[in-house]
Design a protein around this motif. Structure first.
Motif, PDB file in Angstrom:
ATOM      1  N   ILE A 292       0.840  -1.202   0.000  1.00 58.53           N
ATOM      2  CA  ILE A 292       0.000   0.000   0.000  1.00 58.53           C
ATOM      3  C   ILE A 292       0.873   1.249   0.000  1.00 58.53           C
ATOM      4  O   ILE A 292       0.630   2.193  -0.772  1.00 58.53           O
ATOM      5  N   ALA A 293       1.892   1.272   0.847  1.00 57.97           N
ATOM      6  CA  ALA A 293       2.783   2.440   0.901  1.00 57.97           C
ATOM      7  C   ALA A 293       3.477   2.662  -0.443  1.00 57.97           C
ATOM      8  O   ALA A 293       3.543   3.800  -0.951  1.00 57.97           O
ATOM      9  N   LEU A 294       3.996   1.594  -1.039  1.00 56.75           N
ATOM     10  CA  LEU A 294       4.705   1.727  -2.310  1.00 56.75           C
ATOM     11  C   LEU A 294       3.764   2.144  -3.436  1.00 56.75           C
ATOM     12  O   LEU A 294       4.140   2.951  -4.301  1.00 56.75           O
ATOM     13  N   ALA A 295       2.543   1.615  -3.438  1.00 54.41           N
ATOM     14  CA  ALA A 295       1.585   1.988  -4.478  1.00 54.41           C
ATOM     15  C   ALA A 295       1.262   3.476  -4.395  1.00 54.41           C
ATOM     16  O   ALA A 295       1.207   4.172  -5.419  1.00 54.41           O
ATOM     17  N   LEU A 296       1.049   3.985  -3.185  1.00 53.44           N
ATOM     18  CA  LEU A 296       0.741   5.404  -3.015  1.00 53.44           C
ATOM     19  C   LEU A 296       1.904   6.280  -3.494  1.00 53.44           C
ATOM     20  O   LEU A 296       1.700   7.276  -4.193  1.00 53.44           O
ATOM     21  N   ILE A 297       3.119   5.903  -3.110  1.00 54.00           N
ATOM     22  CA  ILE A 297       4.291   6.692  -3.503  1.00 54.00           C
ATOM     23  C   ILE A 297       4.498   6.647  -5.007  1.00 54.00           C
ATOM     24  O   ILE A 297       4.807   7.672  -5.645  1.00 54.00           O
ATOM     25  N   ASP A 298       4.327   5.477  -5.607  1.00 52.68           N
ATOM     26  CA  ASP A 298       4.527   5.349  -7.055  1.00 52.68           C
ATOM     27  C   ASP A 298       3.492   6.167  -7.822  1.00 52.68           C
ATOM     28  O   ASP A 298       3.799   6.791  -8.840  1.00 52.68           O
ATOM     29  N   LEU A 299       2.260   6.174  -7.340  1.00 52.84           N
ATOM     30  CA  LEU A 299       1.221   6.971  -7.996  1.00 52.84           C
ATOM     31  C   LEU A 299       1.526   8.461  -7.893  1.00 52.84           C
ATOM     32  O   LEU A 299       1.274   9.224  -8.834  1.00 52.84           O
ATOM     33  N   ASP A 300       2.068   8.877  -6.750  1.00 55.01           N
ATOM     34  CA  ASP A 300       2.359  10.300  -6.533  1.00 55.01           C
ATOM     35  C   ASP A 300       3.644  10.752  -7.210  1.00 55.01           C
ATOM     36  O   ASP A 300       3.709  11.856  -7.767  1.00 55.01           O
ATOM     37  N   HIS A 301       4.694   9.921  -7.146  1.00 55.36           N
ATOM     38  CA  HIS A 301       6.027  10.363  -7.552  1.00 55.36           C
ATOM     39  C   HIS A 301       6.657   9.527  -8.665  1.00 55.36           C
ATOM     40  O   HIS A 301       7.776   9.830  -9.093  1.00 55.36           O
ATOM     41  N   LYS A 302       5.965   8.473  -9.077  1.00 53.56           N
ATOM     42  CA  LYS A 302       6.483   7.585 -10.126  1.00 53.56           C
ATOM     43  C   LYS A 302       7.855   7.006  -9.776  1.00 53.56           C
ATOM     44  O   LYS A 302       8.764   6.928 -10.608  1.00 53.56           O
ATOM     45  N   ARG A 303       8.002   6.597  -8.528  1.00 50.83           N
ATOM     46  CA  ARG A 303       9.224   5.909  -8.108  1.00 50.83           C
ATOM     47  C   ARG A 303       8.926   5.029  -6.894  1.00 50.83           C
ATOM     48  O   ARG A 303       7.941   5.239  -6.184  1.00 50.83           O
ATOM     49  N   LEU A 304       9.782   4.044  -6.708  1.00 43.38           N
ATOM     50  CA  LEU A 304       9.645   3.105  -5.593  1.00 43.38           C
ATOM     51  C   LEU A 304      10.909   3.226  -4.750  1.00 43.38           C
ATOM     52  O   LEU A 304      11.956   2.702  -5.115  1.00 43.38           O
ATOM     53  N   PRO A 305      10.840   3.924  -3.617  1.00 46.13           N
ATOM     54  CA  PRO A 305      12.057   4.245  -2.843  1.00 46.13           C
ATOM     55  C   PRO A 305      12.797   3.012  -2.329  1.00 46.13           C
ATOM     56  O   PRO A 305      12.192   2.086  -1.787  1.00 46.13           O
ATOM     57  N   ASP A 306      14.109   3.031  -2.477  1.00 36.90           N
ATOM     58  CA  ASP A 306      14.950   1.962  -1.934  1.00 36.90           C
ATOM     59  C   ASP A 306      14.786   1.839  -0.417  1.00 36.90           C
ATOM     60  O   ASP A 306      14.941   0.749   0.142  1.00 36.90           O
ATOM     61  N   LYS A 307      14.482   2.949   0.249  1.00 39.18           N
ATOM     62  CA  LYS A 307      14.345   2.938   1.705  1.00 39.18           C
ATOM     63  C   LYS A 307      13.226   2.004   2.166  1.00 39.18           C
ATOM     64  O   LYS A 307      13.220   1.569   3.319  1.00 39.18           O
ATOM     65  N   ILE A 308      12.291   1.717   1.275  1.00 38.83           N
ATOM     66  CA  ILE A 308      11.211   0.788   1.607  1.00 38.83           C
ATOM     67  C   ILE A 308      11.447  -0.563   0.943  1.00 38.83           C
ATOM     68  O   ILE A 308      11.322  -1.614   1.576  1.00 38.83           O
ATOM     69  N   VAL A 309      11.794  -0.550  -0.340  1.00 38.82           N
ATOM     70  CA  VAL A 309      11.902  -1.801  -1.100  1.00 38.82           C
ATOM     71  C   VAL A 309      13.020  -2.702  -0.571  1.00 38.82           C
ATOM     72  O   VAL A 309      12.795  -3.894  -0.301  1.00 38.82           O
ATOM     73  N   LEU A 310      14.215  -2.167  -0.427  1.00 40.75           N
ATOM     74  CA  LEU A 310      15.366  -3.009  -0.068  1.00 40.75           C
ATOM     75  C   LEU A 310      15.253  -3.636   1.334  1.00 40.75           C
ATOM     76  O   LEU A 310      15.502  -4.841   1.480  1.00 40.75           O
ATOM     77  N   PRO A 311      14.865  -2.881   2.374  1.00 41.40           N
ATOM     78  CA  PRO A 311      14.711  -3.521   3.684  1.00 41.40           C
ATOM     79  C   PRO A 311      13.581  -4.554   3.717  1.00 41.40           C
ATOM     80  O   PRO A 311      13.561  -5.414   4.599  1.00 41.40           O
ATOM     81  N   SER A 312      12.663  -4.464   2.754  1.00 41.84           N
ATOM     82  CA  SER A 312      11.546  -5.412   2.727  1.00 41.84           C
ATOM     83  C   SER A 312      12.023  -6.838   2.468  1.00 41.84           C
ATOM     84  O   SER A 312      11.388  -7.797   2.927  1.00 41.84           O
ATOM     85  N   TYR A 313      13.132  -6.987   1.760  1.00 42.16           N
ATOM     86  CA  TYR A 313      13.645  -8.334   1.484  1.00 42.16           C
ATOM     87  C   TYR A 313      13.983  -9.082   2.773  1.00 42.16           C
ATOM     88  O   TYR A 313      13.431 -10.168   3.021  1.00 42.16           O
ATOM     89  N   PRO A 314      14.869  -8.562   3.627  1.00 47.93           N
ATOM     90  CA  PRO A 314      15.188  -9.305   4.850  1.00 47.93           C
ATOM     91  C   PRO A 314      14.015  -9.371   5.827  1.00 47.93           C
ATOM     92  O   PRO A 314      13.842 -10.375   6.525  1.00 47.93           O
ATOM     93  N   VAL A 315      13.207  -8.305   5.887  1.00 48.48           N
ATOM     94  CA  VAL A 315      12.072  -8.301   6.819  1.00 48.48           C
ATOM     95  C   VAL A 315      11.075  -9.394   6.454  1.00 48.48           C
ATOM     96  O   VAL A 315      10.658 -10.202   7.304  1.00 48.48           O
ATOM     97  N   LEU A 316      10.679  -9.446   5.198  1.00 45.60           N
ATOM     98  CA  LEU A 316       9.698 -10.448   4.776  1.00 45.60           C
ATOM     99  C   LEU A 316      10.289 -11.854   4.829  1.00 45.60           C
ATOM    100  O   LEU A 316       9.589 -12.809   5.174  1.00 45.60           O
ATOM    101  N   ALA A 317      11.560 -11.984   4.494  1.00 45.82           N
ATOM    102  CA  ALA A 317      12.210 -13.297   4.581  1.00 45.82           C
ATOM    103  C   ALA A 317      12.196 -13.797   6.021  1.00 45.82           C
ATOM    104  O   ALA A 317      11.883 -14.966   6.290  1.00 45.82           O
TER     105      ALA A 317
END
Length: 247
Positions: A102-127
């Motif tokens: 949800i956070a990434l979808a909102l940011i992408d709609l607003d700014h057309k980008r997916l911040p590394d600050k959210i995407v990259l930490p999601s890998y170890p957290v979800l794993a």
């Protein structure tokens, strides 16, 4: 819905490079901090009738909609996973995936980008959260699925520069892993639905005169929506298809 309220803050502050915990939320016009009683998800907006208590500045309806939508999404995740032991072990991982999406979808709609600050930490957290539902076969499937979708998206990005952002490539590994963990059919439908929904939206935007053939349309929301379409039930169609072809 409380998490949805926080996701509104994340979507606003992360692209601006601001802290998501300090300072407290305030009206952008008059600067007055939002009172605790007005911070109650959805109800606070309704009590204020969509306006700042101090200066009357309109408050976007997006805020309560995100709060309500997050509550509904979390409820659907819980219903999908069920109340058995395995479902409860997986619940934290898929609730986290829903919030991140949800956070990434909102940011992408607003700014057309997916911040590394959210995407990259999601890998170890979800794993780490998936490890709570320890299932060796499912974890291996998630690893393979994430790698397959990442390589595919990377190939598309490399072959057609400008046609896809590299943020989408980085997100693809998460989408592939979280769908493949459940079943290969879920993975297949999740990947397909992202492209299908993106294509349909693009055609509708062009038909309505809102976009042209070269207009950049954020793809992240469609990747996320496609993944959740599969996770919440459509993945069974993929499982059925794979059975038909003997996979």
């Amino acid at each position: 819905m409380a998490i949805g309220s926080f996701l509104n803050v994340v979507a606003h502050r992360v692209p601006a490079g601001e802290s998501v915990v300090h300072p407290p939320s305030a009206c952008p016009r008059c600067g007055h901090e939002i009172r605790n009683r007005h911070n109650v998800p959805v109800l606070g907006w309704l009590v204020l009738r969509g306006r700042c208590f101090d200066c009357g500045e309109p408050i976007s309806a997006r805020y309560p909609l995100v709060e309500l939508g997050t509550g509904v999404a979390f409820a659907l995740v819980a219903l999908r996973l069920g109340a058995d032991e395995q479902g409860l072990r997986l619940l934290p991982a898929y609730l986290a995936f829903a919030g991140i999406g949800i956070a990434l979808a909102l940011i992408d709609l607003d700014h057309k980008r997916l911040p590394d600050k959210i995407v990259l930490p999601s890998y170890p957290v979800l794993a780490g959260l998936l490890l709570l539902g320890w299932d060796g076969d499912a974890l291996l499937r998630a690893l393979i699925g994430g790698a397959i979708l990442f390589v595919f998206f990377f190939a598309v990005w490399f072959a057609a520069p400008g046609g896809m952002g590299f943020g989408d490539v980085k997100l693809s590994g998460i989408v592939g892993a979280m769908t493949a963990y459940l079943t290969w059919g879920t993975f297949l439908v999740g990947a397909f639905m992202g492209f299908l929904l993106g294509a349909v939206a693009g055609v509708l935007l062009m038909a309505g005169g809102k976009a042209g053939r070269k207009t950049a349309v954020p793809f992240g929301p469609f990747m996320i929506l496609g993944a959740w379409t599969a996770i919440l039930g459509a993945g069974e169609l993929g499982d059925y298809y794979l059975e038909l072809i003997g996979f």
